[in-house]
Design an enzyme around this catalytic site. Structure first.
Site, PDB file in Angstrom:
ATOM      1  N   HIS A 170       0.851  -1.197   0.000  1.00 27.68           N
ATOM      2  CA  HIS A 170       0.000   0.000   0.000  1.00 27.68           C
ATOM      3  C   HIS A 170       0.883   1.243   0.000  1.00 27.68           C
ATOM      4  O   HIS A 170       1.547   1.532   0.986  1.00 27.68           O
ATOM      5  CB  HIS A 170      -0.928  -0.017   1.210  1.00 27.68           C
ATOM      6  CG  HIS A 170      -1.833   1.167   1.269  1.00 27.68           C
ATOM      7  ND1 HIS A 170      -2.832   1.375   0.344  1.00 27.68           N
ATOM      8  CD2 HIS A 170      -1.882   2.224   2.110  1.00 27.68           C
ATOM      9  CE1 HIS A 170      -3.466   2.507   0.633  1.00 27.68           C
ATOM     10  NE2 HIS A 170      -2.902   3.051   1.692  1.00 27.68           N
ATOM     11  N   ASP A 172       0.930   5.073  -0.131  1.00 29.92           N
ATOM     12  CA  ASP A 172       0.213   6.350  -0.056  1.00 29.92           C
ATOM     13  C   ASP A 172       0.971   7.414  -0.848  1.00 29.92           C
ATOM     14  O   ASP A 172       2.140   7.654  -0.554  1.00 29.92           O
ATOM     15  CB  ASP A 172       0.115   6.813   1.401  1.00 29.92           C
ATOM     16  CG  ASP A 172      -0.823   5.938   2.217  1.00 29.92           C
ATOM     17  OD1 ASP A 172      -1.962   5.752   1.767  1.00 29.92           O
ATOM     18  OD2 ASP A 172      -0.401   5.452   3.284  1.00 29.92           O
ATOM     19  N   ASP A 284      -7.799   1.231   1.984  1.00 29.14           N
ATOM     20  CA  ASP A 284      -7.534   2.230   3.019  1.00 29.14           C
ATOM     21  C   ASP A 284      -8.480   3.430   3.099  1.00 29.14           C
ATOM     22  O   ASP A 284      -8.467   4.131   4.106  1.00 29.14           O
ATOM     23  CB  ASP A 284      -6.078   2.731   2.882  1.00 29.14           C
ATOM     24  CG  ASP A 284      -5.538   3.293   4.188  1.00 29.14           C
ATOM     25  OD1 ASP A 284      -6.091   2.939   5.255  1.00 29.14           O
ATOM     26  OD2 ASP A 284      -4.577   4.081   4.166  1.00 29.14           O
ATOM     27  N   ASP A 421       1.605  -1.272   4.463  1.00 33.13           N
ATOM     28  CA  ASP A 421       2.082  -0.003   3.907  1.00 33.13           C
ATOM     29  C   ASP A 421       3.545  -0.110   3.464  1.00 33.13           C
ATOM     30  O   ASP A 421       4.392  -0.542   4.234  1.00 33.13           O
ATOM     31  CB  ASP A 421       1.980   1.106   4.968  1.00 33.13           C
ATOM     32  CG  ASP A 421       0.536   1.451   5.311  1.00 33.13           C
ATOM     33  OD1 ASP A 421      -0.370   0.867   4.683  1.00 33.13           O
ATOM     34  OD2 ASP A 421       0.326   2.292   6.195  1.00 33.13           O
ATOM     35  N   HIS A 568      -6.482   9.452  -0.293  1.00 35.47           N
ATOM     36  CA  HIS A 568      -7.190   9.378   0.994  1.00 35.47           C
ATOM     37  C   HIS A 568      -6.408   9.940   2.185  1.00 35.47           C
ATOM     38  O   HIS A 568      -6.896   9.854   3.309  1.00 35.47           O
ATOM     39  CB  HIS A 568      -7.643   7.939   1.262  1.00 35.47           C
ATOM     40  CG  HIS A 568      -6.528   6.936   1.243  1.00 35.47           C
ATOM     41  ND1 HIS A 568      -6.202   6.226   0.117  1.00 35.47           N
ATOM     42  CD2 HIS A 568      -5.656   6.549   2.192  1.00 35.47           C
ATOM     43  CE1 HIS A 568      -5.171   5.432   0.383  1.00 35.47           C
ATOM     44  NE2 HIS A 568      -4.818   5.612   1.641  1.00 35.47           N
TER      45      HIS A 568
END
Ligand SMILES: [Zn+2]
Length: 1150
Positions: A170, A172, A284, A421, A568
């Site tokens: 994941h 971000d 997420d 993550d 997000h």
């Protein structure tokens, strides 16, 4: 230009309409034109002609549709006197009282069929909303938020368990680090290692979803590596899931931006990898919206996965085995919007919460946490590397978890995500995970008595096997004997444990939520103008100086910065302070660049002689008169000294009357249309910054040479209880300062507002001076020699600019009779009580406190502590009147436009919020009305559809807050009160008749969701709203869905896509400019032009192609709301838009 690629979104949920045209206003400064009587005559005849045509047209429609609306004939009778009135008014010449939209029919012609959509009844699938009734929180054992899961050993004897382990990382695009820092430190290494490590073993798989990162990496790798990646994709080892620019937030995002970021990602994939994503992956986002499900379905995806859903909803779904379902839109009567959705059952998407119900066991199968590594298992039992000695014991232990997890679903296929993550950064981690798991799989698969088949897979592999297992085809929907239920509704508001509801992020960092919307409206405006200019440039041929390639680069960068911000942790306001600055800077630069695209395109389009076009970015002919000085500052208008010409861009697909504001240096100005007709205008003062309450400075800019004043000056009145107000520098304006609080009324053709002011420190006073009311009545007198007939009324006025604030005390508006202000609808003379107040929430004294994500208040909102009385400024003018109240943290303005039409229907509310002096406070605006709405209210989802809500006292207060992206409303049997918003904020209705919006929040501490800081970087934030009160014709309100009215849709569009005034530079008077209008007629009322987006060419350098994506949205609307007298100039057409050469649209393109 060919309209080759149609990415068309025909939803039927919600709102807006508009067409774009360019209107050019030339300020001739020569009075001859105005004084020429023949002009005026032609003018009148012209208007009457138009009126007559319209009436004829209307009558034809009536004949066709006389069964549509029962009272339409009555209205036609009403129409006649008003036509007469209109003539009388024109003959009277200069006694105009309002700005009249020419030829607006009393009733908008609406086809019966168009109403059927919103009035239909059908049996609806189970609504997710109802699940909140099941809220409870008992200890579930190892699966804390669930229950014990048991199974029989022989359950898989006939059909083995199929286990698909999906490795994922994941990433971000910004959170604790900026996008670029994450890329440099982690993401590039993950992707580089991926190419090597997947090639080592064909059984290995991986999924990737953020194209923002992938495309950046792609630009930095050589051809050999690119070929290796393509091979991995061909072999099915690497899958791109979702394929959006980011994994977007689903609460605060507007569907314009959701579509745009998905399109940007999918276009990139098509161009560079030739792949089309099949499955959505959203582990997420903090709650999930059906709008995203709808868009994924329209973009060609068949399956999707979601994770962050309220724990008690998950538990309920698990107990019913409905964690896999077809997600259907509220309005869909068949199954055309169905998409197969997998909901993850446990607390998180990390390894401890994905292999099965027991995190203590699952953590032992996260081989990055092997002893000696940087991270370990908080359950204090470490993983063991798999060896021949322990493989049997470890495999059985893991299989037990897989079996238990599979018991929550209806099939014998189980999905096991494997990642977290920023995982798989180092080569060693790849080996640890893939080698150990392969040993476990090999053991399981080689022991038939276990009845299991375990393997690595991509997310689409999982869905393919799942669909095959139940006899569905690869993309088929719920046809036939599908074992999956159908659900409608949304998954807000998310709670991950206890009473920890994630409703804080609906408002966190509201400055940037607003800036996001500003970028969206600029991007849309620029995309459309660019596409039109580019088409015109191609027709014109070469050579030309229009910067097509350069502008396209600017557009692409802006699309990507907007896309990035939909992430997000971006639009949600949940990043670190410096990450917020990084996002803000990107948005800021994109807005600047889009203005360049807009003015250079507008320049081309309005130029009579295209040969004379020159492009000089340092010294452009046209300039937008608004400048934002920094990424964290509010925009300011620039002074237009010697205005020669004003170009106004209407970015909506509707003909429209709106007010625009231009700063000028002299009150001696007037505005003429391109044909020399005088436009109604109002001169207001620009209020300079003040630093404290008394004295309140007032400055007027010095006049320059000009004609005698032809526009009316505004009048001012200052009110302050318990103190003096001193006002200076107002020689050009009439200003009064009465010594006591007085009632004020504002009025326009549609509404009458009676407002009484008090500071909250004093008792409400009875009206003491009726003379004052009279003196300050908005409609007292204004004189125009010619009422304007332009479809785009333009005013050149000066609006207030005030940045300093007084102490917030209590309700700014209290009625002198009933304790609240009164709103009178002129349509039927009815009176309605509406009160606006500003209140404060604190944070709980418990251990866990409010932060960027969580809202954990200390109880109900209280009056913020008063210190100084408010100062109130009343502005009265012919174009608009307003009341500005200044408190400690809030400058609150109520404005009423004196316009007969859409802009006159709603009260405009502007708040400037400065919470910087507070700690652990949240400021709320509460609107209290006399509507009997009980516990029901409505909020929109992504500006795309409306979701009915129910406020529940059995839930914690914070659970009743929902995202408000475009609107929230209340209704009772006779009325609907709608608050339209220009930015996303959290909203609720805690009591009957109340609507509440959180304006800003300032929080000292972290809320333990990984961010590691509070929210203390607040800025002065400007928020705008419109308040609309509408009457129902007839009402039986039991439907589980709801739609805004047509007027509400269009008012929303006006609010979010304002006119763009563009001024010419000083020495450009010699150029011949002509109005530009690409549409032969406005769009139907219910069709919104979402975007006209020029597609990138396949060539390496990424310039514009000859194709454009035309995105249209047909909006569902509520026909039980009166459309009488709305001033709408459009009609509905059964969803048909003509795209032919002679049709409505873009003849210049076809
Ligand atoms: Zn994330």
């Amino acid at each position: 230009m060919k309209l080759g690629r149609h990415f068309t979104v025909f939803g039927s949920a919600i709102f807006c309409v508009v067409v774009f045209s360019l209107y050019l206003m030339l300020d001739h400064l020569q009075l001859d034109h105005i004084n020429n009587p023949s002009n005026g005559e032609r003018f009148e005849n012209g208007q009457l002609g138009i009126l007559q045509d319209k009436i004829d047209h209307l009558e034809r429609l009536l004949a066709e549709n006389n069964k549509i609306i029962a009272n339409i004939r009555d209205s036609v009778i009403n129409l006649r006197p008003s036509v007469k009135d209109g003539r009388g008014f024109l003959e009277a010449g200069n006694e105009s009282q309002v700005l009249v939209v020419p030829s607006a029919p009393l009733i908008v012609p609406i086809d019966l069929e168009d109403c059927q959509f919103s009035s239909q009844t059908y049996s609806k699938p189970e609504a997710t909303e109802l699940l909140h009734y099941f809220f409870d929180n008992p200890d579930g054992g190892v699966w804390k938020q669930g229950f014990d899961i048991s199974y029989e050993e022989n359950e898989w004897d006939d059909e083995p368990l199929q286990v698909i382990v999906v490795p994922h990382s994941h990433n971000d695009p910004g959170w604790l680090k900026t996008f670029d820092d994450y890329y440099r430190d982690q993401t590039q290494h993950i992707l580089n290692n991926m190419v090597v490590k997947l090639h080592e073993d064909k059984r290995r798989k991986m999924i990737w979803s953020e194209i923002s990162y992938f495309s950046k990496w792609w630009d930095n790798i050589d051809h050999q590596k690119k070929d290796a990646v393509k091979k991995l994709i061909e072999r099915g080892q690497l899958e791109i899931a979702t394929g959006g620019w980011v994994m977007p937030d689903e609460a605060n995002t507007h569907y314009f931006a959701l579509i745009d970021q998905l399109l940007e990602g999918h276009q990139w994939l098509e161009r560079n990898l030739g792949v089309k994503p099949r499955t959505g992956w959203a582990v997420d986002p903090f709650g999930h919206s059906p709008t995203q499900a709808y868009l994924l379905k329209q973009a060609g995806l068949s399956n999707m996965l979601i994770q962050r859903v309220h724990y008690s909803v998950k538990k309920h779904f698990a107990s019913q085995k409905t964690l896999e379902f077809f997600w259907r839109q509220n309005w869909d009567q068949q199954s055309s919007t169905d998409i197969l959705c997998h909901m993850m059952p446990f607390y998180s998407y990390d390894v401890p919460h994905t292999c099965g119900p027991d995190p203590k066991i699952c953590c032992q199968f996260d081989f990055k946490r092997l002893p000696g590594g940087r991270i370990s298992c908080p359950w204090r039992v470490p993983p063991q590397a798999i060896t021949d000695d322990n493989v049997q014991q470890r495999a059985l232990m893991l299989l037990d978890q897989y079996r238990k997890k599979s018991k929550l679903y209806r099939t014998k296929v189980v999905l096991v995500p494997l990642g977290d993550d920023f995982r798989y950064t180092e080569a060693q981690e790849w080996d640890q995970q893939f080698n150990n798991y392969q040993k476990l799989f090999d053991y399981m698969n080689s022991h038939p008595e276990l009845h299991v088949q375990a393997q690595f897979g991509t997310i689409s592999d999982y869905f393919e096997i799942l669909r095959k297992n139940v006899g569905m085809d690869k993309v088929g929907m719920s046809v036939g004997l599908s074992p999956f239920p159908v659900l409608s509704g949304d998954f807000f508001t998310y709670a991950d444990r206890d009473d920890h509801y994630w409703s804080g992020y609906f408002t966190s960092r509201p400055f940037y939520k607003q800036l996001d919307r500003t970028l969206e409206s600029h991007l849309r405006a620029a995309e459309i103008l660019y596409s039109l200019a580019f088409a015109s440039v191609q027709k014109f041929g070469k050579p030309n100086n229009y910067p097509a390639a350069e502008n396209y680069k600017l557009l692409t960068a802006a699309r990507r910065n907007l896309g990035l911000f939909q992430h997000h942790d971006a639009i949600t306001g949940t990043g670190k302070d410096w990450v917020v600055v990084d996002y803000g800077t990107r948005l800021f630069h994109s807005i600047l660049n889009l203005k360049r695209v807009i003015v250079s395109s507008a320049h081309w389009l309005v130029l009579d002689d295209k040969q004379t076009y020159t492009y000089d970015p340092a010294n452009p002919l046209l300039q937008i008169d608004e400048v934002q000085p920094a990424q964290d500052a509010l925009p300011r208008k620039t002074m237009v000294a010697f205005l020669r010409a004003l170009v106004v861009y209407n970015p909506s697909e509707q003909t429209r009357t709106s007010v625009i504001s231009i700063y000028v240096t002299t009150p001696h100005v007037h505005v003429l249309t391109a044909h020399g007709q005088l436009v109604n205008a109002q001169i207001s003062a620009v209020w300079e910054d003040v630093t404290s309450v008394p004295p309140l400075g007032l400055a007027v800019y010095q006049l320059c040479k000009g004609a005698e004043p032809q526009s009316e000056l505004a009048h001012y009145m200052f009110l302050k209880a318990g103190g003096d107000v001193s006002v200076t520098g107002t020689e050009h304006f009439r200003v009064s300062v009465p010594q006591e609080a007085v009632p004020v009324s504002m009025e326009n053709p549609h509404l009458q507002l009676s407002i009484s002011y008090t500071t909250g420190l004093l008792e409400v006073k009875q009206p003491t001076n009726s003379q004052l009311i009279k003196n300050h009545c908005v409609c007292c007198k204004h004189a125009y020699s010619h009422p304007s007939l332009s479809l785009s009324h333009t005013t050149r006025d000066i609006i207030k600019e005030e940045t300093d604030l007084l102490l917030l005390s209590a309700a700014p508006f209290r009625g002198h009779h009933s304790g609240s202000s009164t709103l009178k609808l002129k349509e039927d003379g009815s009176k309605h009580s509406i009160k606006v107040e500003f209140l404060c929430y604190g944070t709980t004294s418990k251990k866990d406190k409010s932060g960027a994500y969580l809202f954990l208040p200390d109880g109900e909102a209280m009056k913020c502590s008063p210190s100084q009385p408010a100062v109130i400024r009343v502005t009265k003018g012919p174009v608009f009147s307003e009341v500005t109240t200044t408190f400690t943290h809030v400058t609150h303005t109520l404005r009423l436009y004196n316009i007969h039409g859409v802009n006159g229907q709603a009260v405009e509310i502007s708040n400037s919020i400065d919470i910087r002096g507070e700690f652990n406070r949240e400021i709320a605006m509460r609107i209290t009305s006399d509507l009997n709405s009980k516990d029901r209210f409505f909020t929109d989802l992504n500006g795309f559809q409306v979701q009915p809500r129910r406020s529940m006292t059995k839930l914690p207060l914070q659970a009743n807050f929902y995202p408000m992206t475009s609107m929230a409303y209340l209704e009772d049997s006779g009325r609907r009160l709608t608050l339209l918003t220009a930015q996303s904020l959290g909203a609720t209705s805690l009591r009957s008749g109340q609507l509440e919006v959180i304006m800003d929040r300032r929080l000292n501490q972290d809320d333990n969701r990984g961010l590691g800081q509070g929210v203390l970087d607040n800025k002065i934030t400007a928020n705008s709203f419109r308040l609309l009160l509408e009457l129902f014709n007839s009402r039986e309100n039991t439907a589980p869905f709801s739609y805004p009215s047509l007027l509400s849709h269009i008012s929303y569009m006006y609010l979010n896509h304002p006119f763009m005034p563009i001024v010419t530079s000083l020495d450009s008077t010699v150029l011949a400019l002509a109005p530009y209008s690409p549409l032969s007629s406005p769009f139907p009322c219910d069709i919104h032009l979402v975007n006209l987006r020029t597609i990138q060419s396949q060539k390496e350098e990424g310039g514009p192609s000859e194709q454009a994506a035309l995105i249209l949205h047909r909006k569902g609307f509520d026909c039980s709301i009166s459309t009488k007298n709305t001033g709408l100039l459009c009609r509905t057409t059964g969803g048909k838009v003509m795209l032919t050469k002679n049709g409505q649209f873009l003849s210049s393109l076809l």
